[in-house]
Motif scaffolding. Structure first.
Motif, PDB file in Angstrom:
ATOM      1  N   ASN A  85       0.992  -1.212  -0.092  1.00 29.18           N
ATOM      2  CA  ASN A  85      -0.027   0.105   0.167  1.00 29.18           C
ATOM      3  C   ASN A  85       1.158   1.261  -0.122  1.00 29.18           C
ATOM      4  N   ARG A  86       2.031   0.898  -0.216  1.00 23.43           N
ATOM      5  CA  ARG A  86       3.142   2.381  -0.470  1.00 23.43           C
ATOM      6  C   ARG A  86       3.660   2.325  -1.816  1.00 23.43           C
ATOM      7  N   VAL A  87       4.219   3.563  -2.064  1.00 25.20           N
ATOM      8  CA  VAL A  87       4.877   3.956  -3.333  1.00 25.20           C
ATOM      9  C   VAL A  87       6.214   4.419  -3.042  1.00 25.20           C
ATOM     10  N   ILE A  88       7.214   4.224  -3.867  1.00 21.22           N
ATOM     11  CA  ILE A  88       8.417   4.740  -3.738  1.00 21.22           C
ATOM     12  C   ILE A  88       8.947   5.307  -5.128  1.00 21.22           C
ATOM     13  N   GLY A  89       9.909   6.161  -5.324  1.00 23.37           N
ATOM     14  CA  GLY A  89      10.137   6.578  -6.544  1.00 23.37           C
ATOM     15  C   GLY A  89       9.465   7.619  -6.982  1.00 23.37           C
ATOM     16  N   GLY A  90       9.839   8.426  -8.230  1.00 20.86           N
ATOM     17  CA  GLY A  90       9.444   9.425  -8.768  1.00 20.86           C
ATOM     18  C   GLY A  90       8.895  10.691  -7.893  1.00 20.86           C
ATOM     19  N   GLY A  91       9.915  10.911  -7.004  1.00 18.09           N
ATOM     20  CA  GLY A  91       9.673  12.054  -6.328  1.00 18.09           C
ATOM     21  C   GLY A  91       8.944  11.796  -4.977  1.00 18.09           C
ATOM     22  N   ASN A  92       8.271  10.793  -4.688  1.00 18.93           N
ATOM     23  CA  ASN A  92       7.435  10.466  -3.629  1.00 18.93           C
ATOM     24  C   ASN A  92       8.417  10.553  -2.275  1.00 18.93           C
ATOM     25  N   PRO A  93       7.505  10.920  -1.140  1.00 14.64           N
ATOM     26  CA  PRO A  93       8.377  10.938  -0.176  1.00 14.64           C
ATOM     27  C   PRO A  93       9.604   9.622   0.411  1.00 14.64           C
ATOM     28  N   ILE A  94      10.507  10.006   0.928  1.00 13.17           N
ATOM     29  CA  ILE A  94      11.385   8.808   1.116  1.00 13.17           C
ATOM     30  C   ILE A  94      11.004   8.006   2.213  1.00 13.17           C
ATOM     31  N   LEU A  95      10.666   6.978   1.973  1.00 13.29           N
ATOM     32  CA  LEU A  95      10.151   5.707   3.088  1.00 13.29           C
ATOM     33  C   LEU A  95      11.202   5.171   3.946  1.00 13.29           C
ATOM     34  N   ILE A  96      10.942   4.840   5.188  1.00 14.08           N
ATOM     35  CA  ILE A  96      11.791   4.208   6.013  1.00 14.08           C
ATOM     36  C   ILE A  96      11.717   2.665   6.207  1.00 14.08           C
ATOM     37  N   GLN A  97      12.531   1.945   6.309  1.00 12.98           N
ATOM     38  CA  GLN A  97      12.482   0.565   6.412  1.00 12.98           C
ATOM     39  C   GLN A  97      13.393   0.116   7.625  1.00 12.98           C
ATOM     40  N   SER A  98      13.033  -1.062   7.979  1.00 12.61           N
ATOM     41  CA  SER A  98      13.742  -1.689   8.975  1.00 12.61           C
ATOM     42  C   SER A  98      13.642  -3.268   8.939  1.00 12.61           C
ATOM     43  N   MET A  99      14.353  -4.076   9.661  1.00 13.50           N
ATOM     44  CA  MET A  99      14.230  -5.464   9.443  1.00 13.50           C
ATOM     45  C   MET A  99      13.778  -5.949  10.910  1.00 13.50           C
TER      46      MET A  99
END
Length: 354
Positions: free
Chosen positions: A13-27
């Protein structure tokens, strides 16, 4: 600004790239097979601000567990696969929103093709990951050691292989524990691809050393307009990764929201436990959804002046302190009540400043 022109990739339900907000990941660091523990950790990380979560899938049981985990979480789940292409396919079948593979350790071209076909069938992205520690021997020989150029060539070779298989729903990740090598590799690859880049300094270390290396490395890379999603890799509680990532993005002006706490370094004039107070303030504001700056100052000599650029602040005195708003003293309270007075002000901020 390379990130303005990368391809938009949908992950759950998220998008990245194309100037979209930088998303934070973890593991997660739980056993993925332990659904209850894994879900609990993901929910905790989500509350802390994690946008995308990755889980290790080293066994068939772990791959099967993804189906139940997915039912109980609200953020996209990435399956981390090494060596066994069948686990990648099983993870996809059990609902992974993205898979992370290094085609170099998956095996033959036919095995990579099988994974690509499964991902293509469900249109889920593949994160093509290359680490400096797993660079192919021929590239190490070609470049006279492990180099940024070798990392980039390795990654692009794998990307082109998957593209030749008829699939371009890809995210690229090139990582190194060498900060400057990692930064250089991103500078080299950014103009050569339109795929979104997942950025991080791998194996960066403990909370202290890892934060410093990640801040320096991510700061260099992100400030050049490179990077669509990030992870701060730390040997510690994954929630620390989220806190650090949010702070790095805010410091670079790449994310708004959340209270920014600034504090003075203390000096001989300080007559309160400023270090303890500043840490308490930082923890206290984590659950308050305001986009403001809070200053924690050690003395009443420079406190009001230094806090002027903050929206609100507190400054300590001898057994007491000042509550300061936009450089103006609002009231004086006992030291023991400073934290509560600040929290009360923040909880009613929108009412007061409506």
């Amino acid at each position: 600004m390379y990130r303005e022109h990368t391809k938009v990739v949908k992950i759950g339900n998220r998008v990245i790239g194309g100037g979209n907000p930088i998303l934070i990941q973890s593991m997660t660091n739980t056993k993925t097979e332990d659904v209850r523990a894994t879900v609990a950790q993901i929910q905790s990380l989500t509350a802390a601000g994690c946008d995308i979560i990755r889980c290790a899938v080293p066994t068939q049981e772990a791959a099967s567990a993804l189906k139940e985990i997915k039912k109980q979480i609200t953020i996209p789940l990435v399956a981390d696969i090494h060596f066994d292409y069948k686990l990648a396919i099983a993870a996809i079948e059990n609902g992974a929103d993205k898979i992370r593979i290094n085609p170099g350790n998956i095996g033959s071209r036919e095995r990579v093709q099988a994974v690509v076909d499964a991902a293509k069938e469900r249109n889920i992205p593949i994160r093509v990951g290359v680490n400096s520690g797993s660079l192919e021997k021929d590239l190490v020989k070609k470049y006279g050691g492990v180099t940024a150029e070798g990392i980039v060539e390795s990654a692009l070779d794998k990307v082109h292989m998957i593209e030749d298989m008829g699939y371009d729903n890809l995210v690229i990740s090139i990582k190194s524990s060498d900060v400057l090598m990692c930064a250089k590799a991103h500078e080299l690859i950014a103009p050569k691809t339109g795929h979104p880049l997942h950025v991080g300094i791998t194996e960066s270390g403990t909370v202290l050393s890892g934060n410093i290396k990640s801040a320096v490395g991510l700061g260099i890379i992100l400030s050049q307009g490179i990077g669509d999603t990030i992870r701060v890799s730390l040997t510690g509680d994954p929630k620390e990764e989220i806190k650090s990532a949010k702070l790095i993005l805010r410091t670079l002006g790449l994310r708004k929201g959340g209270i920014e706490v600034v504090s003075c370094p203390t000096c001989g004039r300080t007559q309160i436990d400023l270090i303890g107070l500043a840490n308490k303030v930082e923890n206290m504001v984590e659950d308050i959804p305001l986009d403001i700056k809070v200053a924690v100052m050690g003395c009443v000599v420079n406190g009001p002046g230094e806090a002027k650029e903050a929206d609100i602040g507190i400054a300590g005195g001898k057994g007491e302190g000042l509550l300061i708003r936009k450089g103006e003293v609002v009231k004086k309270v006992p030291e023991s009540e400073l934290l509560d007075a600040l929290r009360e002000e923040l909880l009613h901020w929108n009412e007061i400043h409506a």
